[in-house]
Design a protein around this motif. Sequence first.
Motif, mmCIF file in Angstrom:
data_model
loop_
_atom_site.group_PDB
_atom_site.id
_atom_site.type_symbol
_atom_site.label_atom_id
_atom_site.label_comp_id
_atom_site.label_asym_id
_atom_site.label_seq_id
_atom_site.Cartn_x
_atom_site.Cartn_y
_atom_site.Cartn_z
ATOM 1 N N ALA A 39 -48.113 -5.270 -27.743
ATOM 2 C CA ALA A 39 -47.344 -6.572 -27.968
ATOM 3 C C ALA A 39 -48.258 -7.610 -28.912
ATOM 4 O O ALA A 39 -49.240 -7.512 -28.781
ATOM 5 C CB ALA A 39 -46.882 -6.947 -26.388
ATOM 6 N N ASP A 44 -43.280 -10.266 -28.425
ATOM 7 C CA ASP A 44 -43.857 -10.075 -27.022
ATOM 8 C C ASP A 44 -42.627 -9.707 -25.962
ATOM 9 O O ASP A 44 -41.412 -9.518 -26.589
ATOM 10 C CB ASP A 44 -44.170 -11.606 -26.604
ATOM 11 C CG ASP A 44 -45.215 -12.196 -27.030
ATOM 12 O OD1 ASP A 44 -46.081 -11.571 -27.731
ATOM 13 O OD2 ASP A 44 -45.767 -13.355 -26.656
ATOM 14 N N ALA A 88 -45.012 -15.149 -24.670
ATOM 15 C CA ALA A 88 -45.458 -14.690 -23.322
ATOM 16 C C ALA A 88 -46.624 -15.682 -22.735
ATOM 17 O O ALA A 88 -46.638 -16.156 -21.674
ATOM 18 C CB ALA A 88 -46.189 -13.323 -23.213
ATOM 19 N N ARG A 97 -43.189 -11.608 -15.896
ATOM 20 C CA ARG A 97 -44.263 -11.329 -16.190
ATOM 21 C C ARG A 97 -43.996 -11.299 -17.703
ATOM 22 O O ARG A 97 -43.061 -10.773 -18.386
ATOM 23 C CB ARG A 97 -44.919 -9.840 -15.844
ATOM 24 C CG ARG A 97 -45.009 -9.830 -14.414
ATOM 25 C CD ARG A 97 -45.669 -8.379 -13.838
ATOM 26 N NE ARG A 97 -45.350 -7.515 -14.821
ATOM 27 C CZ ARG A 97 -45.272 -6.263 -14.619
ATOM 28 N NH1 ARG A 97 -45.832 -5.793 -13.233
ATOM 29 N NH2 ARG A 97 -45.032 -5.199 -15.538
ATOM 30 N N ALA A 99 -45.805 -9.736 -21.578
ATOM 31 C CA ALA A 99 -46.828 -9.122 -22.429
ATOM 32 C C ALA A 99 -46.979 -9.495 -23.746
ATOM 33 O O ALA A 99 -45.891 -9.432 -24.513
ATOM 34 C CB ALA A 99 -46.301 -7.507 -22.441
ATOM 35 N N THR A 103 -51.871 -6.910 -25.014
ATOM 36 C CA THR A 103 -51.228 -5.840 -23.770
ATOM 37 C C THR A 103 -50.478 -4.950 -24.690
ATOM 38 O O THR A 103 -50.414 -4.974 -25.901
ATOM 39 C CB THR A 103 -50.444 -6.729 -22.911
ATOM 40 O OG1 THR A 103 -49.401 -7.214 -23.831
ATOM 41 C CG2 THR A 103 -51.167 -7.791 -22.353
ATOM 42 N N TRP A 104 -50.160 -3.829 -23.992
ATOM 43 C CA TRP A 104 -49.781 -2.620 -24.447
ATOM 44 C C TRP A 104 -48.490 -2.128 -23.465
ATOM 45 O O TRP A 104 -48.528 -2.434 -22.702
ATOM 46 C CB TRP A 104 -50.766 -1.451 -24.497
ATOM 47 C CG TRP A 104 -51.991 -1.664 -25.442
ATOM 48 C CD1 TRP A 104 -52.803 -2.587 -25.198
ATOM 49 C CD2 TRP A 104 -51.686 -1.057 -26.813
ATOM 50 N NE1 TRP A 104 -53.845 -2.474 -26.666
ATOM 51 C CE2 TRP A 104 -53.154 -1.720 -27.407
ATOM 52 C CE3 TRP A 104 -51.155 -0.031 -27.485
ATOM 53 C CZ2 TRP A 104 -53.498 -1.010 -28.550
ATOM 54 C CZ3 TRP A 104 -51.752 0.418 -28.641
ATOM 55 C CH2 TRP A 104 -52.675 -0.045 -29.291
ATOM 56 N N ILE A 105 -47.436 -1.711 -24.421
ATOM 57 C CA ILE A 105 -46.135 -1.416 -23.227
ATOM 58 C C ILE A 105 -45.846 -0.034 -23.806
ATOM 59 O O ILE A 105 -46.054 0.434 -24.828
ATOM 60 C CB ILE A 105 -44.994 -2.364 -23.506
ATOM 61 C CG1 ILE A 105 -44.485 -2.175 -24.945
ATOM 62 C CG2 ILE A 105 -45.418 -3.684 -23.050
ATOM 63 C CD1 ILE A 105 -43.299 -3.002 -25.040
#
Length: 154
Positions: A39, A44, A88, A97, A99, A103-105
């Motif tokens: 992200a 995001d 974010a 929350r 991301a 961060t990774w999703i």
Amino acid sequence: MQGSDFKTAVEWLVSVAPDPDACRWEWERNPLGVVLLPAGRLWDVLILPGELGQAALDVLTCLLDRPGPVLADFGDSRLGFFVPPGTASRWLGTGVRGAGRGTWIVVPYPGRDTGGAYWAVVPDGRGTLTDPVLLELAMHEAAARVAGQEGRKP
């Protein structure tokens, strides 16, 4: 959505991968049909609890022809709304929350059933994202609807 639309969505999503070819390869061969994508580059993700997220999505679909991409997890316990990068880190909200950069999703292949995470709204491939101001307004309306429904329960 047609097959060519899914292909455009795939190309848009893999454009953020460190190695787009490896990402496509993994998507094709991973039995779960998911990959991890970073992200913070093109988007995001704001992650809302399921009931609030679903109600917010309902409000957004009344306001817009098509909101930005939305991910849902197995059981609809959380929904992730794709918003512009940087959102974010600036978002303040109880129970939400974010991301963003760093961060990774988990991202399922568009248009394929994975048995886990799935697209509630598939990316259009053109980079359409949900406007965070509209999302916030939708969340306020959704919270009022959820609270109203809870007040009517016997």
